[in-house]
Scaffold this motif. Structure first.
Motif, short mmCIF file in Angstrom:
data_model
loop_
_atom_site.label_atom_id
_atom_site.label_comp_id
_atom_site.label_asym_id
_atom_site.label_seq_id
_atom_site.Cartn_x
_atom_site.Cartn_y
_atom_site.Cartn_z
N ILE A 127 -11.97 14.59 -26.86
CA ILE A 127 -12.05 14.34 -25.42
C ILE A 127 -11.97 15.69 -24.72
N LEU A 130 -12.11 14.97 -19.38
CA LEU A 130 -11.76 13.67 -18.80
C LEU A 130 -11.84 13.71 -17.28
N ALA A 147 -5.34 8.98 -22.84
CA ALA A 147 -6.42 9.04 -23.82
C ALA A 147 -5.93 8.51 -25.15
N SER A 261 -18.08 8.42 -27.04
CA SER A 261 -17.05 8.90 -26.14
C SER A 261 -17.40 8.38 -24.76
N GLY A 263 -15.89 7.62 -20.77
CA GLY A 263 -14.83 7.83 -19.79
C GLY A 263 -15.17 7.19 -18.47
N GLU A 306 -10.37 7.73 -20.95
CA GLU A 306 -11.46 8.01 -21.88
C GLU A 306 -11.03 7.60 -23.28
N ASP A 359 -22.24 10.14 -25.82
CA ASP A 359 -21.30 10.32 -24.70
C ASP A 359 -21.79 9.64 -23.44
N GLN A 361 -20.25 8.94 -19.23
CA GLN A 361 -19.21 9.02 -18.20
C GLN A 361 -19.67 8.23 -16.98
#
Length: 362
Positions: A127, A130, A147, A261, A263, A306, A359, A361
């Motif tokens: 991570i 974040l 996390a 991943s 977040g 995340e 990933d 976000q």
């Protein structure tokens, strides 16, 4: 949770711990609302349950085997507000959290970098960022970050030489080529109305009392992910009612490698579920501070979350008795859950719609 073009993962356990930690510093209506949301009659009960649960899944209660679990909580507060010693002690002893005073008013950008570097170090780089650049400014007074990273090894590794690129069907009807892990070992698989479930236990899960496993819920239809996730949402006991208990001989078997991943800022979602007080100017966090005017507007401005997960050939399943042969070819979008079976805690929940994407976000 409607399926989109992005993979998705979050940690119910991590978010609950972050909220519980926040509740320690609250009082009045804010505390009452948080206790109600978290299903605990008193703050003492909440802290006791949190200590037991977090200690159990992380292995702090005597467990020595099993997956590696990296669980991180932190609270950063504007330095003009002095944290109460009692709050800091509970944060550290129960939640394993740092509670730190920082200069958010004058050094917001530096604080963001500091927190991101701390999280990166604590999660071995899984991570990295974040906190986005715009999440913290000179008006921020309280920041909570948590996390959870998980790395588990199967009892007997998949043979990497058996990994082959094959078709994975996307939700838009197209296909991509992705690496599929394969095994001839018997597997825990059950078939239900509209979907199959595969359970993959993690190495060490039966050497102490903890039992970690990954569950993969695969819809029969290649575009059946939304229908399947609706079943999760409508039935709080859905997972417990669909856990394979007997190993079967496998026919066609393949699991795509994936790494996610993901977040997001959680306050909007929590407000939508009815938890509003901590995130508004009506919040009361005066049990967190030993100074500050009673009418000062202190509230949680951001709750950033995340989660990261990686599935590769370093894990598989050892099984014994055999039932009739069953296929499990995860060549289209599916739901996955990582859970600790003794406590029933879900560490991760998510879906894979595109194994090649890593990933995301929001």
């Amino acid at each position: 949770m409607a399926a989109t073009g992005s993979n998705f993962v979050f940690s119910p356990l991590s978010i609950r711990a972050g909220l519980s930690l926040t509740a320690v510093g609250s009082k009045g209506e804010t505390l009452e609302q948080m206790l109600s949301f978290l299903g605990s009659p008193t703050l003492a009960d909440l802290n006791s349950a949190a200590a037991q649960l977090l200690g159990s899944v992380s292995g702090e209660n005597g467990a020595t085997a099993g997956p590696r679990l990296s669980f991180v909580n932190g609270v950063w507060v504007e330095q003009s507000l002095e944290l109460k010693t009692a709050f800091q002690e509970v944060a550290a002893s129960v939640y394993g959290a740092i509670a730190k005073s920082v200069d958010l008013e004058n050094r917001a950008e530096e604080v963001s970098i500091e927190v991101n570097d701390w999280l990166k170090k604590k999660t071995d780089g899984l991570i990295k960022n974040l906190i986005p650049e715009t999440a913290v400014d000179d008006a921020t007074r309280l920041l909570i970050a948590n996390a959870l990273c998980f790395k588990g090894f199967w009892s007997y590794p998949f043979e990497s030489s058996q990994t082959r690129y094959e078709e994975f069907h996307l939700l838009n009807g197209s296909t991509i080529q992705v690496p599929f892990m394969r095994s001839r070992e018997d597997q825990f698989i059950s078939s239900y109305d509209g979907f199959k479930v595969l359970k993959l236990p993690y190495e060490g899960s039966y050497k102490d009392w903890r039992r970690f496993s990954m569950l993969i819920f695969l819809p029969h239809k290649k575009d059946g992910l939304n229908e399947l996730t609706t079943k999760f949402v409508s039935d709080t006991n859905f997972i417990n009612r669909h856990i394979p208990t007997r190993p079967v001989e496998v026919g066609k078997f393949g699991i795509p490698k994936f790494k996610i991943s993901f977040g997001f800022e959680a306050s909007a979602a929590l407000k939508g579920l009815g938890l509003e007080s901590p995130f508004t100017t009506k919040a009361d966090f005066h049990e967190m501070f030993s100074n500050g005017h009673p009418d000062q507007q202190l509230f949680v401005s951001s709750m950033l979350h995340e989660a990261a997960i990686e599935v590769d050939e370093e894990g598989t399943l050892a099984a014994a008795a055999t039932d009739p042969i069953m296929d499990f070819q995860a060549d289209h979008p599916f739901v996955f859950v990582i859970r600790e079976e003794v406590t029933g805690s879900s560490l991760f929940f998510g879906h894979v719609v595109h194994p090649s994407l890593a990933d995301h976000q929001v």
